[in-house]
Design an enzyme around this catalytic site. Structure first.
Site, short mmCIF file in Angstrom:
data_model
loop_
_atom_site.label_atom_id
_atom_site.label_comp_id
_atom_site.label_asym_id
_atom_site.label_seq_id
_atom_site.Cartn_x
_atom_site.Cartn_y
_atom_site.Cartn_z
N HIS A 141 0.83 -1.21 0.00
CA HIS A 141 0.00 0.00 0.00
C HIS A 141 0.87 1.26 0.00
CE1 HIS A 141 -3.23 -2.69 1.33
NE2 HIS A 141 -4.08 -1.70 1.09
N ASN A 172 7.84 -3.97 3.34
CA ASN A 172 6.41 -3.75 3.51
C ASN A 172 5.95 -4.07 4.93
OD1 ASN A 172 3.64 -3.31 2.71
ND2 ASN A 172 3.41 -5.53 2.53
#
Length: 288
Positions: A141, A172
């Site tokens: 994201h 991440n």
């Protein structure tokens, strides 16, 4: 004679009536009218009163949006919780920007059952879930799901692939995630912050994944602006690979991030403020 008297009386009455209309027109309240500056912003309500607070909010809502790009494909996508500049060549966002308030750092919205999904607002070929299958990259994201718990729609949209980049799993789930948590902490502490992040693509040929050839970034950037009290800003650059380092190791000035990415961040700030805060990179001011 009597006829002339009535005629004069009617003319006088008409003049008075017209004067009254002109006076009323001159005192009509102005509606709207927001000036394009932060300090001098004014908005007139229907009652004629100046509502500076709401007008400043209207202008401030655009503080996170970078300047338009030149020589790079850009499709602007306005979402409930963020704005995307999408690049049809890389199948990635150029940048993702959002205004994170204290109220938006928590909520009841849950991760969707079938979370990641194609963004049908962009033309094919576009990134799909299959592109990431067996790629050894996470679906990372840019605007995190954790910043969108305040709205079911915002949460759903955070899983669109136009908000996602191929990201090294350790980044991440590690240092990038830690910075996302830090941004939420700042939003709670200061009331709100403005955030822009996205991929860094160095010159040369890029690795791609999947049938749709989604580009794998060499690094990622994030810049954060706080307007509470004395305005301040800070930038970060993360290499897209393994690493477990202190947050301070990633700190850059916003000016440095602009030189690396070619983007112009926070262009709506007055020049005197923009130049000062973008040249500094004092991690201690941010508790890092």
């Amino acid at each position: 004679m009597l006829h002339r008297f009535y005629k004069s009386l009617l003319m006088a009455f008409a003049v008075c009536l017209m004067s009254g209309c002109m006076a009323n027109s001159a005192h009509k309240p102005l509606i709207g009218g927001i000036k394009d500056s932060v300090d001098g912003t004014e908005e007139r309500s229907q009652s004629g009163q100046t509502d500076k607070k709401s007008a400043k909010a209207a202008v401030a809502d655009a503080l996170e949006i970078p300047a338009p790009l030149k020589g790079i494909p850009e499709q602007m996508l306005k979402r409930t919780g963020y704005t995307v500049s999408y690049n049809s060549e890389t199948k990635l966002p150029n940048w993702v920007a959002w205004h994170l308030t204290a109220a938006h750092t928590d909520g009841q919205a849950k991760r969707p059952r079938k979370a990641f999904h194609e963004d049908e607002d962009v033309e094919e070929p576009r990134a799909t879930d299959w592109d990431y299958y067996n790629s050894r990259y996470d679906r990372g994201h840019m605007c995190p799901a954790g910043d969108n718990k305040w709205s079911e729609e915002a949460m759903m949209q955070s899983f669109l692939f136009t908000n996602i980049c191929p990201q090294a799993p350790s980044l991440n789930r590690g240092d990038w995630n830690e910075m996302e948590n830090m941004c939420r902490k700042w939003a709670k502490e200061y009331g709100d912050v403005y955030i822009v992040c996205g991929p860094v693509l160095y010159k040369g040929k890029h690795k791609t994944i999947g049938k749709n050839k989604v580009v794998v970034p060499e690094a990622f950037f994030k810049v954060v602006l706080c307007m509470k009290g004395e305005p301040k800003a800070i930038g970060f650059i993360y290499k897209n690979g393994d690493g477990n380092r202190p947050k301070g190791d990633y700190v850059n000035s916003v000016d440095q991030v602009e030189r690396i990415t070619g983007f112009d961040f926070f262009p709506k700030l007055p020049d005197s403020i923009e130049k000062r805060i973008e040249a500094a990179a004092d991690a201690s001011e941010w508790g890092i």
